[in-house]
Design a protein around this motif. Structure first.
Motif, PDB file in Angstrom:
ATOM      1  N   PHE A 196       0.835  -1.204   0.000  1.00 14.21           N
ATOM      2  CA  PHE A 196       0.000   0.000   0.000  1.00 14.21           C
ATOM      3  C   PHE A 196       0.865   1.247   0.000  1.00 14.21           C
ATOM      4  N   GLU A 197       0.261   2.346  -0.371  1.00 10.25           N
ATOM      5  CA  GLU A 197       0.912   3.645  -0.295  1.00 10.25           C
ATOM      6  C   GLU A 197       0.042   4.576   0.529  1.00 10.25           C
ATOM      7  N   ARG A 198       0.638   5.635   1.033  1.00  7.81           N
ATOM      8  CA  ARG A 198      -0.105   6.541   1.899  1.00  7.81           C
ATOM      9  C   ARG A 198      -1.204   7.268   1.141  1.00  7.81           C
ATOM     10  N   CYS A 199      -2.318   7.466   1.811  1.00  9.11           N
ATOM     11  CA  CYS A 199      -3.407   8.287   1.281  1.00  9.11           C
ATOM     12  C   CYS A 199      -3.910   9.137   2.426  1.00  9.11           C
ATOM     13  N   GLU A 200      -3.593  10.390   2.385  1.00  7.79           N
ATOM     14  CA  GLU A 200      -3.967  11.291   3.476  1.00  7.79           C
ATOM     15  C   GLU A 200      -5.380  11.817   3.259  1.00  7.79           C
TER      16      GLU A 200
END
Length: 436
Positions: A196-200
């Motif tokens: 996963f990658e960050r999602c703010e």
């Protein structure tokens, strides 16, 4: 040394945590545990899912605070059964404490873990924490689950005890004497390790909303343009960064209408427990064979907020951009999809499940089926909310619409996808045919 594991799930906090308090009062030192469940995560298509980022950050905070208190938190990425098989090999586990989860998958998962632990003579102790009353605790005089919210609300309130909202002593007990430090704990997985990658997504702090917001809630809750009109704490309740008891204590003191809305949460969890099939099918058998149109182009327009009905479109754009949707807009968007477009409610429910950062299965299923008129508790099947009337009533100055649809009232904004009056009658005729 024998240890007790406390398994965090929908309770990402150290304060007012029933299961954690019970574990910390036990005979053996406690090691907190969290499992990023591959049975759930591997099914997510969006690898920049805001919910995963939210949970990851909350778990990192728990792990850091556990270390500061003198203990160690174990964090794994895997399938729960396989993780527990590994834990049983590596540690001398005396017992496992956790808080109950009432969703169908969670019940199946917990039964599997309980069976595994039983083979190793390890007790599995589950505690009620995310609701005030669960399962069979609020029943009708006939001993059946209430299917009407008004009756449930009355019985729920009658069942309250002086300590129903009492804070659990978990934070006070969360100290070195009751925890166990593991000198060689495995490295915690990163978001990248899990693919996963960050999602703010901006969320309010996980603390009680301002008293002024709560006091005015009954006046402002139906105004989607009012940024402070609701508590905005649903994401924290969903993941347990807040205790439902602390918010209910505040509502009980300041605003009875907010308490009513929180009781709905208990109600829907109770219904899902008793009727787990409603997670994937309409409760009312007469409406399991509605002749849905399921027009994919119209569904896509709804998803993208391009129906030509401003309140519906503003709601869908808010959802797509922020991962949150005002409750009045949830009703308007759901009703339009089901009744005006005759798209199966399960399509909309799944879209919300993919997008909402506060997605809660029991609430989402319950509310979609309520709107569809197919649920355990339902709006009448012949009720079709007018998207135009809803707009005039709840956003008369078009403040919400203009916030999310900058091209509104220009030639770039689409004409209405369908005629709301004609499709209203079409929906009623279609439902009537299904009932025969």
């Amino acid at each position: 040394m024998k240890i007790t594991l406390f398994w965090h799930r929908r309770d990402l906090r150290h304060h007012d945590n029933t299961g954690l308090a019970a574990a910390l009062q036990g005979e053996h030192p406690v090691v907190p545990l969290f499992v990023f469940d591959r049975e759930i995560l591997d099914k997510l298509d969006n690898k920049a899912d805001a919910r995963v980022t939210y949970i990851f950050d909350a778990v990192e905070t728990l792990a850091t605070n556990t270390q500061h208190a003198g203990g160690t938190m174990l964090v794994y990425y895997g399938k729960p059964e396989q993780v527990f098989q590994q834990l049983l090999k590596e540690y001398d586990v005396a017992e496992v404490h956790t808080n109950e989860d009432y969703e169908p998958y969670a019940r199946q998962r917990d039964a599997t873990i309980e069976k595994l632990l039983g083979k190793h003579q390890v007790a599995f102790r589950m505690h009620k924490d995310q609701v005030i009353f669960a399962k069979d605790e609020v029943l009708t005089k006939a001993g059946t689950p209430p299917k009407v919210y008004g009756a449930y609300n009355k019985a729920w309130r009658a069942a309250l005890q002086p300590d129903s909202f009492a804070e659990q002593p978990s934070k006070r007990l969360f100290k070195k004497e009751n925890l166990h430090h593991l000198p060689k704990a495995p490295k915690r997985p990163t978001l990248a390790d899990m693919g996963f990658e960050r999602c703010e997504q901006p969320v309010p702090p996980a603390k009680l909303p301002p008293a002024a917001v709560v006091k005015n809630y009954h006046h402002t809750r139906d105004q989607p343009a009012d940024a402070d009109g609701t508590t905005h704490r649903s994401v924290h309740l969903r993941h347990g960064a807040m205790s439902v008891r602390e918010l209910m204590r505040q509502a009980n003191d300041l605003n009875d209408k907010l308490l009513d809305e929180l009781i709905w949460r208990d109600f829907f969890m109770m219904l899902l427990w008793h009727f787990p099939d409603t997670a994937h099918e309409s409760y009312d058998p007469k409406f399991r064979h509605i002749r849905w149109r399921n027009n994919e182009a119209e569904f896509k327009a709804w998803c993208e907020g391009r129906t030509g009905y401003p309140l519906v479109d503003a709601g869908m754009r808010q959802l797509n951009e922020t991962g949150w949707l005002h409750n009045r807009a949830r009703i308007a968007t759901a009703s339009f999809l089901i009744k005006n477009l005759l798209v199966d409610w399960k399509w909309g429910e799944q879209y919300f499940a993919d997008k909402l950062i506060d997605y809660d299965m029991s609430n989402n299923i319950g509310n979609w089926q309520w709107t569809a008129g197919t649920g355990v508790t339902s709006s009448p099947w012949f009720r079709v909310f007018s998207p135009d009337s809803q707009l005039k009533k709840y956003d008369p100055d078009l403040a919400y619409v203009r916030q999310w649809i900058p091209e509104y009232n220009t030639d770039k904004y689409p004409a209405p996808l369908v005629d709301s009056k004609e499709t209203r009658q079409r929906a009623i005729d279609t439902y009537r045919a299904a009932r025969q």
